[in-house]
Scaffold this active site. Structure first.
Site, PDB file in Angstrom:
ATOM      1  N   LYS A 105       6.855  -2.233  -1.935  1.00 31.99           N
ATOM      2  CA  LYS A 105       7.430  -1.533  -0.770  1.00 31.99           C
ATOM      3  C   LYS A 105       6.344  -0.707  -0.080  1.00 31.99           C
ATOM      4  O   LYS A 105       5.257  -0.498  -0.645  1.00 31.99           O
ATOM      5  CB  LYS A 105       8.582  -0.643  -1.220  1.00 31.99           C
ATOM      6  CG  LYS A 105       8.163   0.500  -2.143  1.00 31.99           C
ATOM      7  CD  LYS A 105       9.362   1.217  -2.716  1.00 31.99           C
ATOM      8  CE  LYS A 105       8.922   2.303  -3.689  1.00 31.99           C
ATOM      9  NZ  LYS A 105      10.075   2.907  -4.378  1.00 31.99           N
ATOM     10  N   TYR A 163     -12.599  25.146  10.969  1.00 35.60           N
ATOM     11  CA  TYR A 163     -11.497  25.871  11.614  1.00 35.60           C
ATOM     12  C   TYR A 163     -10.983  26.984  10.719  1.00 35.60           C
ATOM     13  O   TYR A 163     -10.801  26.798   9.512  1.00 35.60           O
ATOM     14  CB  TYR A 163     -10.342  24.917  11.903  1.00 35.60           C
ATOM     15  CG  TYR A 163     -10.584  23.980  13.050  1.00 35.60           C
ATOM     16  CD1 TYR A 163     -10.805  24.467  14.344  1.00 35.60           C
ATOM     17  CD2 TYR A 163     -10.576  22.613  12.857  1.00 35.60           C
ATOM     18  CE1 TYR A 163     -11.008  23.597  15.411  1.00 35.60           C
ATOM     19  CE2 TYR A 163     -10.770  21.721  13.913  1.00 35.60           C
ATOM     20  CZ  TYR A 163     -10.986  22.234  15.187  1.00 35.60           C
ATOM     21  OH  TYR A 163     -11.180  21.372  16.222  1.00 35.60           O
TER      22      TYR A 163
HETATM   23  C1  LIG Z   1       9.713   2.653  -5.751  1.00 37.96           C
HETATM   24  C2  LIG Z   1      10.635   2.252  -6.824  1.00 37.96           C
HETATM   25  C3  LIG Z   1      10.140   1.872  -8.076  1.00 37.96           C
HETATM   26  C4  LIG Z   1       8.673   1.958  -8.449  1.00 37.96           C
HETATM   27  O1  LIG Z   1       8.381   3.269  -8.830  1.00 37.96           O
HETATM   28  P1  LIG Z   1       6.947   3.650  -9.403  1.00 37.96           P
HETATM   29  O2  LIG Z   1       7.094   5.064  -9.799  1.00 37.96           O
HETATM   30  O3  LIG Z   1       5.983   3.496  -8.271  1.00 37.96           O
HETATM   31  O4  LIG Z   1       6.661   2.716 -10.505  1.00 37.96           O
HETATM   32  C5  LIG Z   1      11.032   1.429  -9.029  1.00 37.96           C
HETATM   33  N1  LIG Z   1      12.360   1.366  -8.759  1.00 37.96           N
HETATM   34  C6  LIG Z   1      12.877   1.735  -7.570  1.00 37.96           C
HETATM   35  C7  LIG Z   1      14.334   1.640  -7.343  1.00 37.96           C
HETATM   36  C8  LIG Z   1      12.034   2.198  -6.566  1.00 37.96           C
HETATM   37  O5  LIG Z   1      12.553   2.553  -5.393  1.00 37.96           O
END
Ligand SMILES: *Cc1c(COP(=O)(O)O)cnc(C)c1O
Length: 361
Positions: A35, A253
């Site tokens: 994702k 800054y």
């Molecule tokens: C993003 C996600 C994961 C992966 O999580 P990590 O901590 O990056 O391993 C697993 N399950 C769901 C439902 C997620 O949304």
């Protein structure tokens, strides 16, 4: 010459990290979570190195389409399921498996016309109170799905709120097991933190995200080296300016850094518009020609400053590693930079800015 900043994605490290995940949970099948454009790495770039995964899990139909266009014929799971009834048509056409976490999604399925029954992952809210059916509502949701001709196989999933910390997963596991004990179907419980820290859990599928990208889900308690993970993203740039400071001179800054001695600083072509966190204060580690240095002053939009005291030979054009692999096998963990910014490695990877060119390295 373009501005000297670039990001590199390391295919060998992705493959290595997937092997580490497999070694940790040898009996489970592995979803590679891609994702958010593969946590900022690019779905197209991580696909080949992660091809040995059992499936790819993601949120966006567009990402699923990319994988199918790359000729991935294996499982793809939509972790949040569909967002409107029309999405189900694409699920049928592309053979996408999808999470079902609320009643409306069951209604949509019941009204969906398909010759291809769907594989669904019924999600339980076992305590995190984000997505899913409560343990009490879970069984009736399962029964409804089970009665639908549109549904083929039902797998059971839940997500942990505290797999990375001291609260752990026991309470959620107990709630999940109690509510599912006599239900058939494969189970998917563990994210990266759970598969690393609670490797003995009964789970047919793990959902590995951050571990594949070489960041420790439980930093700073453990670092990525502790889990045998390698960084998969390097952000690097060069020195484009030098300044000699006298005691009392200030930098950047807001004049947030004041020299207490005479020192030379380098100006790096990297700022928050590249995705480097503005919240990193003075003292954030930076590699210059592979040597560990510390930033000074505020990060600005396009630049940041580094104390060059540890690397007197550095000059204009010297290579600067903001995170990832340094020039001489050195590594600057993204988690260290994240910690200096009060955030986590996930956020830095995902926030890599579109203006940074990305290559394979
Ligand atoms: C993003 C996600 C994961 C992966 O999580 P990590 O901590 O990056 O391993 C697993 N399950 C769901 C439902 C997620 O949304």
């Amino acid at each position: 010459m373009p501005r000297p900043i670039e990001a590199l994605v390391h295919a060998d490290a992705l493959t290595h990290n997937l092997a580490r995940v497999r070694a940790r949970v040898p009996d489970a099948r592995v979803w590679a979570v891609v994702k958010a454009n593969a946590y900022g790495h690019g779905v197209e770039r991580v696909f080949e190195p992660l091809r040995a995964a059992d499936g790819f899990a993601l949120l966006d139909l567009a990402e699923a389409q990319i994988l199918r266009s790359l000729d991935w014929r294996g499982p793809i799971l939509l972790l949040e399921g569909v967002f409107e009834p029309r999405d189900l048509e694409l699920c049928s056409r592309l053979n996408l498996w999808h999470a079902v976490h609320q009643t409306q999604q069951i209604d949509w399925l019941a009204a969906h016309k398909t010759h291809q029954p769907h594989r669904v992952f019924l999600k339980m809210n076992s305590g995190m109170n984000r997505l899913g059916f409560t343990p009490t509502a879970f069984r009736s949701a399962w029964a409804r799905l089970n009665a639908l001709p549109q549904v083929d196989e039902i797998s059971l999933m839940t997500h942990f709120s505290d797999a990375d910390g001291p609260l752990g997963v026991a309470r959620q596991v107990a709630a999940f097991e109690l509510a599912t004990q006599d239900l058939p179907g494969e189970r998917s419980l563990s994210n990266s933190a759970a598969l690393l820290r609670h490797a003995g859990l009964r789970t047919d599928w793990v959902r590995a995200g951050i571990a594949l990208y070489g960041s420790a889900p439980d930093a700073p308690e453990h670092d990525s080296a502790h889990w045998g993970l390698q960084p998969t993203m390097t952000l690097r740039s060069r020195l484009i300016g030098l300044q000699q400071l006298q005691p009392g001179d200030q930098v950047g800054y807001g004049s947030r850094y004041t020299a207490d001695r005479s020192l030379r600083i380098g100006i790096v072509a990297c700022g928050y518009a590249d995705g480097y966190p503005r919240h990193c204060g003075s003292g954030t580690p930076v590699l210059v020609d592979g040597v560990r240095c510390a930033s000074v002053g505020r990060v600005s939009m396009d630049m940041l400053a580094v104390d060059l005291s540890p690397v007197p030979a550095a000059g204009l054009g010297s290579e600067v590693t903001l995170w990832g692999r340094g020039p001489q096998a050195g590594v600057l963990a993204i988690d260290e930079v994240a910690q200096a910014a009060g955030t986590i490695g996930y956020e830095l990877m995902c926030a890599l800015a579109a203006r940074v060119p990305v290559g394979l390295g």
